[in-house]
Each structure stands twice: as C-alpha cells, then as structure tokens.
Scaffold this active site. Structure first.
Site, PDB file in Angstrom:
ATOM      1  N   GLY A 151       0.816  -1.210   0.000  1.00 54.67           N
ATOM      2  CA  GLY A 151       0.000   0.000   0.000  1.00 54.67           C
ATOM      3  C   GLY A 151       0.849   1.259   0.000  1.00 54.67           C
ATOM      4  O   GLY A 151       0.501   2.260   0.635  1.00 54.67           O
ATOM      5  N   GLY A 179       1.327   3.270  -2.509  1.00 56.61           N
ATOM      6  CA  GLY A 179       0.598   4.312  -3.225  1.00 56.61           C
ATOM      7  C   GLY A 179      -0.372   5.019  -2.297  1.00 56.61           C
ATOM      8  O   GLY A 179      -0.484   6.249  -2.277  1.00 56.61           O
ATOM      9  N   GLU A 184      15.436  -4.703 -10.660  1.00 57.52           N
ATOM     10  CA  GLU A 184      14.867  -3.659 -11.533  1.00 57.52           C
ATOM     11  C   GLU A 184      14.897  -2.268 -10.926  1.00 57.52           C
ATOM     12  O   GLU A 184      15.042  -1.277 -11.633  1.00 57.52           O
ATOM     13  CB  GLU A 184      13.402  -3.986 -11.880  1.00 57.52           C
ATOM     14  CG  GLU A 184      13.211  -5.124 -12.830  1.00 57.52           C
ATOM     15  CD  GLU A 184      13.137  -6.472 -12.124  1.00 57.52           C
ATOM     16  OE1 GLU A 184      13.467  -6.528 -10.916  1.00 57.52           O
ATOM     17  OE2 GLU A 184      12.772  -7.451 -12.787  1.00 57.52           O
ATOM     18  N   THR A 220      10.836  -8.153  13.745  1.00 55.81           N
ATOM     19  CA  THR A 220      11.418  -6.977  13.080  1.00 55.81           C
ATOM     20  C   THR A 220      12.555  -7.334  12.114  1.00 55.81           C
ATOM     21  O   THR A 220      13.032  -6.472  11.388  1.00 55.81           O
ATOM     22  CB  THR A 220      12.000  -5.987  14.116  1.00 55.81           C
ATOM     23  OG1 THR A 220      13.057  -6.643  14.809  1.00 55.81           O
ATOM     24  CG2 THR A 220      10.957  -5.513  15.108  1.00 55.81           C
ATOM     25  N   LYS A 221      12.996  -8.580  12.124  1.00 54.17           N
ATOM     26  CA  LYS A 221      14.191  -8.944  11.329  1.00 54.17           C
ATOM     27  C   LYS A 221      14.043  -8.636   9.836  1.00 54.17           C
ATOM     28  O   LYS A 221      14.954  -8.044   9.236  1.00 54.17           O
ATOM     29  CB  LYS A 221      14.527 -10.426  11.555  1.00 54.17           C
ATOM     30  CG  LYS A 221      15.867 -10.842  10.963  1.00 54.17           C
ATOM     31  CD  LYS A 221      17.052 -10.384  11.792  1.00 54.17           C
ATOM     32  CE  LYS A 221      17.209 -11.259  13.016  1.00 54.17           C
ATOM     33  NZ  LYS A 221      18.122 -10.676  14.003  1.00 54.17           N
ATOM     34  N   CYS A 272     -17.940   4.546 -21.599  1.00 52.73           N
ATOM     35  CA  CYS A 272     -17.114   4.283 -22.777  1.00 52.73           C
ATOM     36  C   CYS A 272     -17.666   3.078 -23.543  1.00 52.73           C
ATOM     37  O   CYS A 272     -18.695   3.211 -24.194  1.00 52.73           O
ATOM     38  CB  CYS A 272     -15.651   4.141 -22.379  1.00 52.73           C
ATOM     39  SG  CYS A 272     -14.575   4.667 -23.731  1.00 52.73           S
ATOM     40  N   LEU A 273     -17.056   1.883 -23.433  1.00 49.03           N
ATOM     41  CA  LEU A 273     -17.640   0.739 -24.144  1.00 49.03           C
ATOM     42  C   LEU A 273     -19.080   0.515 -23.679  1.00 49.03           C
ATOM     43  O   LEU A 273     -19.944   0.089 -24.460  1.00 49.03           O
ATOM     44  CB  LEU A 273     -16.796  -0.521 -23.924  1.00 49.03           C
ATOM     45  CG  LEU A 273     -17.280  -1.771 -24.659  1.00 49.03           C
ATOM     46  CD1 LEU A 273     -17.304  -1.571 -26.162  1.00 49.03           C
ATOM     47  CD2 LEU A 273     -16.419  -2.989 -24.320  1.00 49.03           C
ATOM     48  N   MET A 314     -21.240   2.764 -22.988  1.00 56.43           N
ATOM     49  CA  MET A 314     -22.087   3.694 -23.752  1.00 56.43           C
ATOM     50  C   MET A 314     -22.275   3.147 -25.164  1.00 56.43           C
ATOM     51  O   MET A 314     -23.361   3.198 -25.736  1.00 56.43           O
ATOM     52  CB  MET A 314     -21.422   5.077 -23.774  1.00 56.43           C
ATOM     53  CG  MET A 314     -22.091   6.098 -24.654  1.00 56.43           C
ATOM     54  SD  MET A 314     -21.358   6.141 -26.325  1.00 56.43           S
ATOM     55  CE  MET A 314     -21.785   7.801 -26.822  1.00 56.43           C
ATOM     56  N   ARG A 365     -10.862   4.576 -29.239  1.00 61.88           N
ATOM     57  CA  ARG A 365     -10.568   4.749 -30.664  1.00 61.88           C
ATOM     58  C   ARG A 365     -11.850   4.853 -31.485  1.00 61.88           C
ATOM     59  O   ARG A 365     -11.853   5.336 -32.589  1.00 61.88           O
ATOM     60  CB  ARG A 365      -9.828   3.515 -31.210  1.00 61.88           C
ATOM     61  CG  ARG A 365      -8.402   3.438 -30.809  1.00 61.88           C
ATOM     62  CD  ARG A 365      -7.686   2.291 -31.506  1.00 61.88           C
ATOM     63  NE  ARG A 365      -6.582   1.852 -30.662  1.00 61.88           N
ATOM     64  CZ  ARG A 365      -5.437   2.508 -30.541  1.00 61.88           C
ATOM     65  NH1 ARG A 365      -5.223   3.590 -31.237  1.00 61.88           N
ATOM     66  NH2 ARG A 365      -4.494   2.073 -29.737  1.00 61.88           N
ATOM     67  N   HIS A 383     -14.629   8.924 -19.361  1.00 58.49           N
ATOM     68  CA  HIS A 383     -14.441   8.169 -18.114  1.00 58.49           C
ATOM     69  C   HIS A 383     -14.585   9.092 -16.902  1.00 58.49           C
ATOM     70  O   HIS A 383     -13.576   9.597 -16.386  1.00 58.49           O
ATOM     71  CB  HIS A 383     -13.053   7.524 -18.098  1.00 58.49           C
ATOM     72  CG  HIS A 383     -12.909   6.414 -19.079  1.00 58.49           C
ATOM     73  ND1 HIS A 383     -13.237   5.110 -18.770  1.00 58.49           N
ATOM     74  CD2 HIS A 383     -12.498   6.398 -20.364  1.00 58.49           C
ATOM     75  CE1 HIS A 383     -13.020   4.342 -19.820  1.00 58.49           C
ATOM     76  NE2 HIS A 383     -12.579   5.097 -20.809  1.00 58.49           N
ATOM     77  N   GLU A 437     -15.102   8.318 -13.944  1.00 57.33           N
ATOM     78  CA  GLU A 437     -14.566   7.725 -12.706  1.00 57.33           C
ATOM     79  C   GLU A 437     -13.198   8.290 -12.317  1.00 57.33           C
ATOM     80  O   GLU A 437     -12.833   8.312 -11.150  1.00 57.33           O
ATOM     81  CB  GLU A 437     -14.497   6.194 -12.823  1.00 57.33           C
ATOM     82  CG  GLU A 437     -13.457   5.617 -13.783  1.00 57.33           C
ATOM     83  CD  GLU A 437     -13.941   5.485 -15.233  1.00 57.33           C
ATOM     84  OE1 GLU A 437     -14.900   6.200 -15.602  1.00 57.33           O
ATOM     85  OE2 GLU A 437     -13.358   4.690 -15.994  1.00 57.33           O
TER      86      GLU A 437
HETATM   87  N1  GLN Z   1     -13.005  -0.213 -27.206  1.00 54.84           N
HETATM   88  C1  GLN Z   1     -13.742   0.984 -27.298  1.00 54.84           C
HETATM   89  C2  GLN Z   1     -13.018   2.047 -28.120  1.00 54.84           C
HETATM   90  O1  GLN Z   1     -11.826   1.958 -28.324  1.00 54.84           O
HETATM   91  C3  GLN Z   1     -14.071   1.531 -25.920  1.00 54.84           C
HETATM   92  C4  GLN Z   1     -12.877   1.988 -25.169  1.00 54.84           C
HETATM   93  C5  GLN Z   1     -13.116   2.092 -23.679  1.00 54.84           C
HETATM   94  O2  GLN Z   1     -14.090   1.576 -23.176  1.00 54.84           O
HETATM   95  N2  GLN Z   1     -12.215   2.722 -22.955  1.00 54.84           N
HETATM   96  O3  GLN Z   1     -13.634   2.985 -28.563  1.00 54.84           O
END
Ligand code: GLN
Length: 575
Positions: free
Chosen positions: A35, A37, A167, A206-207, A401-402, A404, A482, A527, A529
């Site tokens: 945790g 972040g 890394e 604590t080691k 997004c998708l 919608m 896209r 988005h 969110e």
């Molecule tokens: N795959 C869809 C697009 O590229 C939706 C992308 C997404 O949901 N972020 O438009």
C-alpha cells in the site's frame, strides 16, 4: 554595461529568493503490495492540509514504455491523466486523496527512461560517450524527478517495487544522488515496511525490516522515517528495537495498522501517528495553518462507516476477477454512495457468462447496472444484453465508454430495428456500424499512446439527467478510446428514443446518450470515474447511486456500521 543588462540585474534583484523544492522519496521493503501508493496519497493529503502545494509521482521499474498497452488483468486498470498519459493505477489514489496536479510527469517506467536515453544517444547528444547506468540512466531519472515538481512545495516520489529487486536499483541509486545534489536537508527518505506477525509465538518480528533497511544502507540511503505496516499494534519495545537496529529516531517509527472499515481512514491514522509532523520537521518546513482541518475527511469516514441505506450495483465486465482492473469505477461508486449516505455493494458479473437466458437470475434485485470501459469482442454480447435488460426493466443503467457504445448498439438493434447494428471494433465489415472508428484514428499504426486520450470539453443539455446532475452546461472529462458514436445513425437513434445530451462541439462527437422515458439510463463516451474523489463525488456517480437507491435501496438501522467500504462485493456471480 548595456541598459538591457542593467535591467536584467535589477529585475533579478527584486525577485524573491528562489524557492527550494523539498522532496520525499518512498521506498518499500520486505514484500510488495504494502500500500505504498495509498501511504503516499495519504501523506500528500495531510501535507495539503498544512497549506503546502504537493506534487506526487511514481517510478515504475518495469520495462514497458506504454503502460496503456499492458493487460488490465495482470496489471490492473490503466489510469488516464488530464493531459492524456496512460499511467499506473496508483496515480488514481494520488488524485482521489489530494488536489495535486497529476500529469505525464507523474509516472515514469524504466522503459521510458531507457527509451529516452537511447534516443538521445542515437541523436548524438552524448557526443560519442560510452553510455552507462551511472551516470546516464541515473541522470535521466533525476531529470524526470525535477520535471514533476513544477511549482509544488513538496514532491513525493514513490519508487515502485521492493528493495532488493534488480529492476529498481537504478532508481534507488538516483534518489541517493539526488540527496547530495539538492542538499540532504531538502530530501526525506521514507521506507514502508512490513512487521511480520508470528501467530504461534504471538509476536511481531522486526528482522525482515532490519534486513530491508540494511539493503537500503548498502546503497547509501539511511531512511529518515520508517512506516511499519502491521496487523497488530507495535509495543514500545518493538519501536525501540526498530529505532536502534534501523538507525531511525523512535518518534520516526510510524505504525500503520490495517484500517477497520475504509481506506479513507488511512490519513487520519497517519496523522494520529505523527507522520506529517515528522516529515515537516525533518524537511525544515513549517505548517502554514494553525491546525490542519480534517473535518471533511472525518465526515467522509463517518458517512462511509455509518451509512443510512444499502444498495446493490451490478458491474458487468470481462476483467471481473481482478478487483484492480476496475479500481476507479469501484471507488467512484463508493463515492456516489458517500454522497447519498449509502453503502454500495458491488455484484461483479462476468460478461462472458451473461446471455438472454440468465439475465433475470444474475441481475435480478440490483438497484443499478454499470457497464465499464473495455476493449475487444469477448463478452460484449453480455454487456449489450445487460444494457437491454436495464432499459426494458426500468433499472438505472450507467454505461461508461464501451458501456455507452453497448447501450447505443442495443438501441439501434432493438429500438431502431437495425438487426446488424454493431461496432466496427468487433467486425470490420459490419453492415450497420453504429459505432465506428474515429476519423483521426484511421492513420494510426502503433497501439501505444495513440487513442483519443485526455481531457475534452463536453456541452451538456441542461434539461437532461446529465445536465441536472452536473448543474452546468460545460464539463471537462477524460477520454480513452478509438471508436465513436456514428453520426450517420444519429437521426434514427434519436427518433427511436436515444437522446444525445452531450456533445464535443468542435468535432461534433456524441459524448452522452440517454434513453427517453427511462428513470436513469445514461451512457458516456468519457471516463468520469477518474475525476471522482471521496470529498468531491463525481456528479454522475452521485446521481446514479441516488437513482439506484430510489429504485431498490434498503434502509439501514441508525446504528448500522458496515464491515468494509469501497471493496464490499458479493464476488463474481456466475451462471
Ligand atoms: N473499445 C472501445 C473504443 O476503443 C471503448 C474503449 C473504452 O471503453 N475505454 O472505442
């Protein structure tokens, strides 16, 4: 001396003394997933409450150049910044907890650092020198750190991975050098570690921490503060032992217990432990307020722990098995709950397993359905079926997004009557591509960082669900896609009842759709969110949870106290 020179001298004499940026470096020891972040975000929030301007960044030791092309199932969601960078999901914590400006300098991977050094070498910038980890890679890392601090008073840099990993070595070496270059008093090293509990002996050990701090010292870093993740409270004896063996002052040994209910309790707990005060003192910074005002956060925790109602939301996606794959969605739903004093229980539904035969069984009883973003054809019919089910049954539906795009396909197939309606993403020769490749995407050949990314302005129709939720007609939201709503079908879709209530005017792109006559059916191409915070829940999530509660919220008793917040879920529901 020319007048110009005189002027320059004069102006610089009037300038205030250059501000010294302060740096906090956070490393992790013993195990991953401690945790870090969250701890960085919580510390950032506390420093902001002291009146300081904070910036936060994360260094990721993996080799990928484009975190955006990483599989969300392995690595969790891709977090998109306002300026369109695809980054690690920890940046989401930073934005949810603070007001720090998160941008493309807030996340660097080893791949990006090397990529930049190699390009410079090939361009001849190093004049034929032999290119080495020290100094070329480490210099590049230090430049990346300086690029992120902007005009902040303090930059917190989280170093991904665990001390001892091959890394992360160049990053650790770079932050050591940084302390020399910027002055040791301007740099603070915090090591986040695990105190292991031996059940049989009923003892904290604590080691592992001592050894991890030893590894840091091998490289030349002596931590100033130890933050100890622990399931059990530390005794005074453990604190003294850690202080002695790890060479850290006793008051700089900070206990970070597992929180009882909600991750939003973390900053309050760290404040009680004095982490902020220790950090300020060691950096020679003064608080700019008399006492930090944490009342808004206390209120968040109170709303989270003592909700007045409960509501179940189905999240229908294909990466449902990994909680981190939809991290910001779950967080934003919890924030929507806070706005309504509601405990939001998530019913995770694998869209692969959803079809017309089991919709009632798997979705029945929920207060709302959310279909998040996604890529690729797998599971998409399940998502379209979920949108149809919510539309037909008057259940609040939020498509992102998708999600919608699926709502639009449903409307085209079942309201307009275009049986073949689909997205060009899934069928290049589709007969009715109601979702099509965006014009600007047609020339794109490389996958990494080439989508429509970042913040765009959206004009919202005031007399709509979205318009009423936002309370304003212009909003700015983040994008990552896209494909887009195909305007060739707009007239027919609108006529059939799928309103267009949000537009990106410059390019006439449809950004929000809503189903007429439905209590709450909204699809957004962006988005939302990513912009939700516990103290500022996103208006669309707040409105969605409000509608879901109206539909089927269950009141809870006045003394109700829930067991956990934000991650509450009934798990993956399978057919
Ligand atoms: N795959 C869809 C697009 O590229 C939706 C992308 C997404 O949901 N972020 O438009």
């Amino acid at each position: 001396m020319s007048t110009g020179q005189l002027n320059t001298t004069k102006t610089s004499a009037l300038k205030p003394a250059p501000r010294v940026a302060k740096h906090i470096f956070v490393t992790g020891g013993v195990v991953s997933s401690l945790g870090k972040g969250l701890t960085c975000a919580a510390l950032g929030m506390l420093l902001e409450q002291h009146g300081l301007k904070v910036a936060i960044q994360k260094m990721d030791p993996y080799i990928n150049v484009d975190p955006g092309t990483m599989n969300p199932f392995q690595h969790g969601e891709v977090y998109v910044t306002a300026d369109g960078a695809e980054t690690d999901l920890d940046l989401g914590h930073y934005e949810r907890f603070t007001h720090a400006e998160i941008n493309r300098h807030s996340n660097y991977t080893t791949g990006q650092i090397y990529n930049s050094v190699i390009s410079k070498e090939r361009r001849g910038d190093y004049l034929g020198a032999c290119i080495q980890v020290i100094p070329h890679i480490t210099n590049e890392i230090k430049d990346a750190i300086r690029a992120a601090r902007g005009d902040a008073d303090v930059l917190i840099t989280e170093i991904g991975g665990t001390i001892g990993d091959i890394e992360s070595l160049p990053f650790i070496e770079a932050i050591r050098q940084f302390g020399i270059e910027e002055g040791r008093g301007n740099c603070l090293y915090i090591h986040l570690t695990l105190l292991t509990y031996l059940r049989a002996a009923k003892e904290l050990k604590t080691k592992p921490t001592q050894q991890s701090v030893g590894k840091l010292r091998e490289i030349g870093i002596i931590p100033d503060i130890l933050v100890c993740r622990t399931e059990h409270p530390m005794t005074g004896e453990i604190r003294s032992k850690l202080s002695l063996f790890c060479n850290v002052e006793p008051e700089a040994v900070i206990e970070e217990m597992d929180v009882k209910h909600s991750i939003y309790e973390v900053p309050l707990m760290l404040r009680d432990q004095g982490l902020d005060v220790s950090a300020l003192r060691k950096l020679g910074l003064k608080s700019r307020v008399e006492t930090p005002d944490l009342s808004a956060w206390r209120n968040v925790v109170d709303c989270a722990v003592h909700p007045q109602q409960q509501v179940e939301i189905a999240v229908v996606g294909k990466y449902i098995d990994l909680h981190d794959a939809y991290k910001s969605i779950y967080e934003a739903l919890a924030h929507g709950g806070l706005a309504n004093r509601a405990d939001v229980v998530i019913r995770k539904i694998n869209s692969d397993r959803l079809d017309s035969s089991n919709l009632d069984k798997l979705l029945g009883g929920v207060g709302g359905v959310l279909v998040p973003g996604g890529f690729g054809e797998r599971g998409v019919e399940g998502k379209i079926a979920a949108a149809r089910w919510a539309a037909d049954n008057g259940i609040p539906y939020f498509g992102i997004c998708l999600g919608m795009q699926c709502a639009t396909i449903h409307a085209a197939r079942h309201l307009v009557g275009l049986e073949d309606a689909y997205s060009r993403e899934f069928d290049e020769n589709c007969a009715a591509p109601v979702i099509d490749l965006m014009q600007a995407q047609k020339k794109v050949t490389e996958k990494g960082g080439t989508m429509r990314l970042g913040t765009y302005t959206c004009r919202v129709e005031p007399d709509s669900i979205a318009g009423r939720a936002y309370g304003t007609d212009t909003v700015r939201e983040r994008h990552r896609h896209r494909f887009e709503y195909n305007n060739a079908y707009r007239e027919r879709l609108v006529e059939a009842g799928l309103r267009v209530t949000g537009i990106y005017e410059e390019a006439d792109l449809v950004e929000i759709v809503e189903l007429e006559g439905h209590p709450w059916f909204v699809g957004v191409q962006f988005h939302p969110e990513y912009q939700s915070k516990p103290i500022e829940p996103h208006p669309l999530f707040a409105s969605f949870i409000d509608a879901a509660c109206t539909h089927s919220g269950t009141p809870l008793g006045v003394d109700a106290e829930i067991s956990s917040v934000g991650a509450t879920s009934t798990g993956d529901v399978s057919a």
